[in-house]
Scaffold this motif. Structure first.
Motif, PDB file in Angstrom:
ATOM      1  N   GLU A  39       0.808  -1.218   0.000  1.00  0.00           N
ATOM      2  CA  GLU A  39       0.000   0.000   0.000  1.00  0.00           C
ATOM      3  C   GLU A  39       0.841   1.268   0.000  1.00  0.00           C
ATOM      4  O   GLU A  39       0.289   2.372  -0.034  1.00  0.00           O
ATOM      5  CB  GLU A  39      -0.930   0.004   1.215  1.00  0.00           C
ATOM      6  CG  GLU A  39      -1.898  -1.167   1.249  1.00  0.00           C
ATOM      7  CD  GLU A  39      -2.798  -1.144   2.458  1.00  0.00           C
ATOM      8  OE1 GLU A  39      -2.538  -0.314   3.370  1.00  0.00           O
ATOM      9  OE2 GLU A  39      -3.751  -1.944   2.510  1.00  0.00           O
ATOM     10  N   ASN A  40       2.156   1.116   0.037  1.00  0.00           N
ATOM     11  CA  ASN A  40       3.018   2.285   0.218  1.00  0.00           C
ATOM     12  C   ASN A  40       3.857   2.626  -1.002  1.00  0.00           C
ATOM     13  O   ASN A  40       4.967   3.123  -0.879  1.00  0.00           O
ATOM     14  CB  ASN A  40       3.937   2.078   1.439  1.00  0.00           C
ATOM     15  CG  ASN A  40       3.171   2.151   2.737  1.00  0.00           C
ATOM     16  OD1 ASN A  40       2.133   2.793   2.824  1.00  0.00           O
ATOM     17  ND2 ASN A  40       3.676   1.477   3.754  1.00  0.00           N
ATOM     18  N   TRP A  41       3.334   2.354  -2.190  1.00  0.00           N
ATOM     19  CA  TRP A  41       3.992   2.859  -3.400  1.00  0.00           C
ATOM     20  C   TRP A  41       3.647   4.337  -3.536  1.00  0.00           C
ATOM     21  O   TRP A  41       2.499   4.751  -3.316  1.00  0.00           O
ATOM     22  CB  TRP A  41       3.472   2.120  -4.629  1.00  0.00           C
ATOM     23  CG  TRP A  41       4.081   0.776  -4.880  1.00  0.00           C
ATOM     24  CD1 TRP A  41       4.209  -0.250  -3.998  1.00  0.00           C
ATOM     25  CD2 TRP A  41       4.617   0.313  -6.120  1.00  0.00           C
ATOM     26  NE1 TRP A  41       4.781  -1.340  -4.607  1.00  0.00           N
ATOM     27  CE2 TRP A  41       5.039  -1.016  -5.924  1.00  0.00           C
ATOM     28  CE3 TRP A  41       4.771   0.881  -7.381  1.00  0.00           C
ATOM     29  CZ2 TRP A  41       5.613  -1.784  -6.928  1.00  0.00           C
ATOM     30  CZ3 TRP A  41       5.333   0.128  -8.392  1.00  0.00           C
ATOM     31  CH2 TRP A  41       5.758  -1.183  -8.169  1.00  0.00           C
ATOM     32  N   ARG A  42       4.647   5.122  -3.900  1.00  0.00           N
ATOM     33  CA  ARG A  42       4.392   6.554  -4.082  1.00  0.00           C
ATOM     34  C   ARG A  42       5.069   7.043  -5.367  1.00  0.00           C
ATOM     35  O   ARG A  42       6.186   6.641  -5.685  1.00  0.00           O
ATOM     36  CB  ARG A  42       4.895   7.364  -2.891  1.00  0.00           C
ATOM     37  CG  ARG A  42       4.323   6.907  -1.555  1.00  0.00           C
ATOM     38  CD  ARG A  42       4.571   7.887  -0.438  1.00  0.00           C
ATOM     39  NE  ARG A  42       5.975   8.158  -0.211  1.00  0.00           N
ATOM     40  CZ  ARG A  42       6.442   8.956   0.752  1.00  0.00           C
ATOM     41  NH1 ARG A  42       5.591   9.546   1.579  1.00  0.00           N
ATOM     42  NH2 ARG A  42       7.735   9.156   0.900  1.00  0.00           N
ATOM     43  N   THR A  66      -1.723   1.525  -4.292  1.00  0.00           N
ATOM     44  CA  THR A  66      -1.698   0.161  -3.781  1.00  0.00           C
ATOM     45  C   THR A  66      -1.477  -0.766  -4.959  1.00  0.00           C
ATOM     46  O   THR A  66      -2.190  -0.674  -5.970  1.00  0.00           O
ATOM     47  CB  THR A  66      -3.014  -0.197  -3.071  1.00  0.00           C
ATOM     48  OG1 THR A  66      -3.154   0.611  -1.894  1.00  0.00           O
ATOM     49  CG2 THR A  66      -3.022  -1.668  -2.664  1.00  0.00           C
ATOM     50  N   VAL A  67      -0.492  -1.639  -4.836  1.00  0.00           N
ATOM     51  CA  VAL A  67      -0.136  -2.535  -5.939  1.00  0.00           C
ATOM     52  C   VAL A  67      -0.290  -3.977  -5.466  1.00  0.00           C
ATOM     53  O   VAL A  67       0.227  -4.357  -4.410  1.00  0.00           O
ATOM     54  CB  VAL A  67       1.305  -2.279  -6.425  1.00  0.00           C
ATOM     55  CG1 VAL A  67       1.663  -3.222  -7.561  1.00  0.00           C
ATOM     56  CG2 VAL A  67       1.470  -0.824  -6.870  1.00  0.00           C
ATOM     57  N   CYS A  68      -1.014  -4.761  -6.259  1.00  0.00           N
ATOM     58  CA  CYS A  68      -1.216  -6.176  -5.967  1.00  0.00           C
ATOM     59  C   CYS A  68      -0.916  -6.996  -7.217  1.00  0.00           C
ATOM     60  O   CYS A  68      -0.915  -6.466  -8.332  1.00  0.00           O
ATOM     61  CB  CYS A  68      -2.667  -6.453  -5.533  1.00  0.00           C
ATOM     62  SG  CYS A  68      -3.278  -5.468  -4.149  1.00  0.00           S
ATOM     63  N   ILE A  69      -0.656  -8.294  -7.013  1.00  0.00           N
ATOM     64  CA  ILE A  69      -0.557  -9.222  -8.143  1.00  0.00           C
ATOM     65  C   ILE A  69      -1.498 -10.379  -7.854  1.00  0.00           C
ATOM     66  O   ILE A  69      -1.317 -11.126  -6.887  1.00  0.00           O
ATOM     67  CB  ILE A  69       0.882  -9.741  -8.342  1.00  0.00           C
ATOM     68  CG1 ILE A  69       1.829  -8.580  -8.648  1.00  0.00           C
ATOM     69  CG2 ILE A  69       0.910 -10.757  -9.487  1.00  0.00           C
ATOM     70  CD1 ILE A  69       3.270  -9.003  -8.878  1.00  0.00           C
ATOM     71  N   VAL A  70      -2.537 -10.490  -8.682  1.00  0.00           N
ATOM     72  CA  VAL A  70      -3.545 -11.540  -8.521  1.00  0.00           C
ATOM     73  C   VAL A  70      -3.597 -12.336  -9.819  1.00  0.00           C
ATOM     74  O   VAL A  70      -3.815 -11.764 -10.891  1.00  0.00           O
ATOM     75  CB  VAL A  70      -4.924 -10.930  -8.210  1.00  0.00           C
ATOM     76  CG1 VAL A  70      -5.955 -12.035  -8.049  1.00  0.00           C
ATOM     77  CG2 VAL A  70      -4.858 -10.069  -6.943  1.00  0.00           C
ATOM     78  N   ASN A  71      -3.373 -13.649  -9.697  1.00  0.00           N
ATOM     79  CA  ASN A  71      -3.343 -14.520 -10.893  1.00  0.00           C
ATOM     80  C   ASN A  71      -2.370 -13.984 -11.943  1.00  0.00           C
ATOM     81  O   ASN A  71      -2.665 -13.945 -13.146  1.00  0.00           O
ATOM     82  CB  ASN A  71      -4.746 -14.661 -11.487  1.00  0.00           C
ATOM     83  CG  ASN A  71      -5.708 -15.367 -10.542  1.00  0.00           C
ATOM     84  OD1 ASN A  71      -5.312 -16.266  -9.796  1.00  0.00           O
ATOM     85  ND2 ASN A  71      -6.966 -14.944 -10.560  1.00  0.00           N
ATOM     86  N   ASN A  72      -1.219 -13.548 -11.433  1.00  0.00           N
ATOM     87  CA  ASN A  72      -0.132 -13.041 -12.277  1.00  0.00           C
ATOM     88  C   ASN A  72      -0.470 -11.745 -13.005  1.00  0.00           C
ATOM     89  O   ASN A  72       0.223 -11.356 -13.952  1.00  0.00           O
ATOM     90  CB  ASN A  72       0.297 -14.105 -13.301  1.00  0.00           C
ATOM     91  CG  ASN A  72       0.901 -15.317 -12.638  1.00  0.00           C
ATOM     92  OD1 ASN A  72       1.717 -15.189 -11.713  1.00  0.00           O
ATOM     93  ND2 ASN A  72       0.490 -16.502 -13.069  1.00  0.00           N
TER      94      ASN A  72
END
Length: 226
Positions: free
Chosen positions: A134-137, A188-194
């Motif tokens: 959540e801490n990408w800026r 906020t950066v996520c990786i879901v199912n690549n």
């Protein structure tokens, strides 16, 4: 004689305008540093920034790319920070953007999303199953303008200085109007199912650029911190 005076006056105005534009560009110096003062940018200023070429789109058999100049830092051991310094356009404004009537601010933000997806700083998460971060800026100028040869596409005509062109060899480009005001945006950066998902958190509509900025500046961010 009156016509000659008018021509001379017009030439003087254009010269002053070009000088002011280049002066404003010359004033872009230290990268923004809103907090965690002990954690400086890499490469350290005034060393040249890193760069990455990004594919934007193909239109009518032509490929459009952008080259983003950036710096990185891990701030306060918790923030994954990127500083966006300059965006060079290999073939002017991408047709896939202009045909959709995107503003320059929207074009810049689209390019920044592509930049985050590319993740040249190799920030986490790096694979599916890793927790979201959540801490990408992203830090960049709060207002930017477009410059191009001859003012094509509504760009400003004033050329880059010799030193600038050495570091940023692009006649068509986006560049911050001033570093007196700067933008700080959280993601906020996520990786879901690549698949990498990117969410701009706390988004606000861009503010007005105010006075004492080059002509044709457009706001790109509402979260101005100074």
């Amino acid at each position: 004689m009156k016509n000659i005076k008018k021509i001379m006056l017009l030439g003087l105005v254009l010269t002053i305008f070009a000088v002011n534009e280049m002066k404003a560009q010359d004033e872009i110096t230290e990268p923004c540093l809103p907090d965690c003062i002990g954690d400086t940018w890499s490469p350290a200023f005034p060393e040249p920034a890193n760069s990455i070429e990004l594919f934007i789109c193909s239109q009518w058999g032509h490929t459009y790319t952008a080259v983003v100049y950036y710096r990185t830092r891990l701030a306060c051991n918790m923030y994954y920070d990127y500083y966006i310094e300059f965006i060079g356009l290999t073939d002017g404004l991408p047709a896939c953007y202009t045909q959709n009537n995107l503003t320059w601010a929207q074009m810049i933000n689209q390019i920044i999303l592509l930049f985050i997806a590319a993740n040249p700083g190799n920030y986490p998460p790096l694979m599916s199953g890793d927790p979201c971060e959540e801490n990408w800026r992203i830090m960049k100028g709060s207002c930017w303008f477009y410059r191009s040869p001859g003012g094509v596409g509504g760009g400003i005509i004033a050329p880059l200085t010799e030193t600038e062109h050495l570091h940023y060899p692009f006649d068509s480009h986006f560049v911050p109007c001033t570093t007196a005001q700067c933008c700080l945006e959280y993601f906020t950066v996520c990786i879901v199912n690549n698949v990498r998902t990117i969410t701009n958190t706390g988004y606000q509509e861009p503010e007005d650029c105010g006075e004492n900025v080059p002509y044709n500046c457009q706001p790109t961010c509402g979260t101005i911190y100074r």
